[in-house]
Design an enzyme around this catalytic site. Structure first.
Site, PDB file in Angstrom:
ATOM      1  CB  SER A  82      -0.988  -0.108   1.193  1.00 13.91           C
ATOM      2  OG  SER A  82      -1.730  -1.023   1.130  1.00 13.91           O
ATOM      3  CB  THR A 135      -3.445   4.328   2.115  1.00 13.59           C
ATOM      4  OG1 THR A 135      -3.531   2.846   2.070  1.00 13.59           O
ATOM      5  CG2 THR A 135      -4.450   4.622   0.991  1.00 13.59           C
ATOM      6  CG  HIS A 264      -3.666  -8.533   4.762  1.00 13.32           C
ATOM      7  ND1 HIS A 264      -2.458  -9.097   3.754  1.00 13.32           N
ATOM      8  CD2 HIS A 264      -3.728  -7.170   4.405  1.00 13.32           C
ATOM      9  CE1 HIS A 264      -1.794  -8.097   3.116  1.00 13.32           C
ATOM     10  NE2 HIS A 264      -2.600  -7.088   3.504  1.00 13.32           N
TER      11      HIS A 264
HETATM   12 MG    MG Z   1      -4.418   1.479   3.579  1.00 12.47          MG
HETATM   13 ZN    ZN Z   2      -2.340  -4.953   2.730  1.00 11.56          ZN
END
Ligand code: MG
Ligand code: ZN
Length: 364
Positions: A82, A135, A264
């Site tokens: 990410s 992110t 995940h």
């Molecule tokens: Mg993220």
């Molecule tokens: Zn991830």
């Protein structure tokens, strides 16, 4: 008779000859005044399909007229993380996995959010993870390793970001690398600060002469299936606030952070709960954009997670799901666009193009 001849003349005019005057109003004319970038972390096409069928064959993404695909690979790995993918979308440069807002030589890169700030626009970041997680971090911070959470928190103080909402309060006020209290520092820099401990999101009352930060958790907010539901309302509050705060326009990135985490964990019902929360958020943003008329809305993912599949035996609202991995995959991810300049997002392109297309849409 005279009128009949005029009618005949009009009726025989070639259609391409009259079109310019009629199609003018339909053309999404100018640049985008505002851009809302929504990132569903780990949200590939199968996750979107899962959300669609789980919700009885309806999803807000069906309201988007333009669809494209982006290639997510990073500088050093076909399977991105990410940090690298958010850096690519935020800055237009492919970098190594784990890098936040720096290139392959660890050189800082200016993000679309920082450019929007420089041009005098209002800016914001909203996440359902900690606000220092990869992110959102890639839009304001410049660090070589994504785990440098306290340094990333420090980078928030180097920007003029108008609004941020997410977890991670502990990296601001209970730091181990130094004695700074970044919450106090933010207050001194004209931020109105709220946190989950004292205020529900509905109680957050932005003030137009102040910036705004709302901490939704000390570290990571709880998952949607355990009751977290602030993202749609936080997004709505943010859009109304940013829109009123600045008449030049705004840029805001809104992340459905935990879609990735449920993939995940290979947990299907918790994943579908995250997707539903993100879909509600998209609906709020689209409703704002439709009324506003000057807002470009982009929905995409940073990568796919889990190799999610909807297997034989599935029925509407009853899905037989499976995962191929507890990591990320390299599959392309869809991009949805709505509003002025949306057509820029048609086709298949690199994830770095998201940045260049946003700049073009803004007219930077
Ligand atoms: Mg993220
Ligand atoms: Zn991830």
């Amino acid at each position: 008779m005279k009128y009949f001849i005029i009618f005949l003349l009009l009726a025989t005019v070639p259609s391409n000859w009259v079109q310019p005057s009629t199609s003018k109003t339909e053309e999404p004319s100018g640049k985008a005044k505002n851009i809302v970038l929504l990132i569903g972390d780990g949200m590939g096409l199968s996750q979107i399909s899962g959300a669609l069928y789980n919700q009885g064959n309806r999803i807000s993404l069906e309201r988007f007229p333009v669809v494209g695909f982006q290639k997510t690979y990073s500088l050093n790995n076909l399977v991105t993380d990410s940090a690298a993918s958010a850096t690519a979308m935020a800055t237009g440069t492919k970098t190594n996995n784990s890098a936040i807002g720096v290139d392959g030589n660890e050189k800082p890169l200016k993000s679309i959010l920082e450019e929007a700030e420089e041009k005098g626009l209002a800016t914001g970041l909203i996440a359902t993870s900690s606000i220092v997680h990869a992110t959102p971090a890639a839009f304001v911070a410049h660090q070589t390793m994504r785990g440098m959470y306290e340094q990333i928190a420090g980078d928030f103080l180097k920007t003029e970001i108008d609004l941020f909402i997410g977890g991670g309060k502990q990296y601001f006020d209970r730091r181990t690398s130094d004695d700074r209290d970044l919450i106090e520092e933010l207050r001194k820099r004209n931020y109105l600060i709220y946190d989950y401990f004292n205020h529900e999101i509905q109680q957050v009352k932005p003030s137009l002469d102040k910036n705004l930060a709302y901490f939704t958790a000390d570290n990571q907010p709880i998952p949607a299936y355990q009751g977290r539901d602030y993202l749609p309302i936080a997004s709505q509050i943010a859009l109304e606030y940013l829109d009123k705060k600045n008449d030049k326009g705004f840029f805001v990135m809104i992340e459905g952070s935990q879609i990735d985490w449920m993939c995940h964990a290979n947990q299907s019902p918790p994943l579908l709960a995250e997707l539903k929360d993100f879909d509600r958020t998209i609906k709020k943003v689209l409703d704002f954009a439709r009324k506003d008329g000057e807002t470009l809305v982009i929905v995409t993912a940073d990568h796919e997670t889990g190799g999610f599949a909807i297997n034989p035996g599935s029925k509407m609202k009853h899905l037989e799901t499976a995962f191929t991995t507890n990591g990320h995959t390299a599959t392309m991810v869809p991009v949805f666009a709505y509003g002025p300049q949306a057509e820029l997002f048609e086709g298949i392109y690199e994830n770095t193009e998201i940045y260049f297309k946003m700049r073009e849409a803004f007219g930077f």
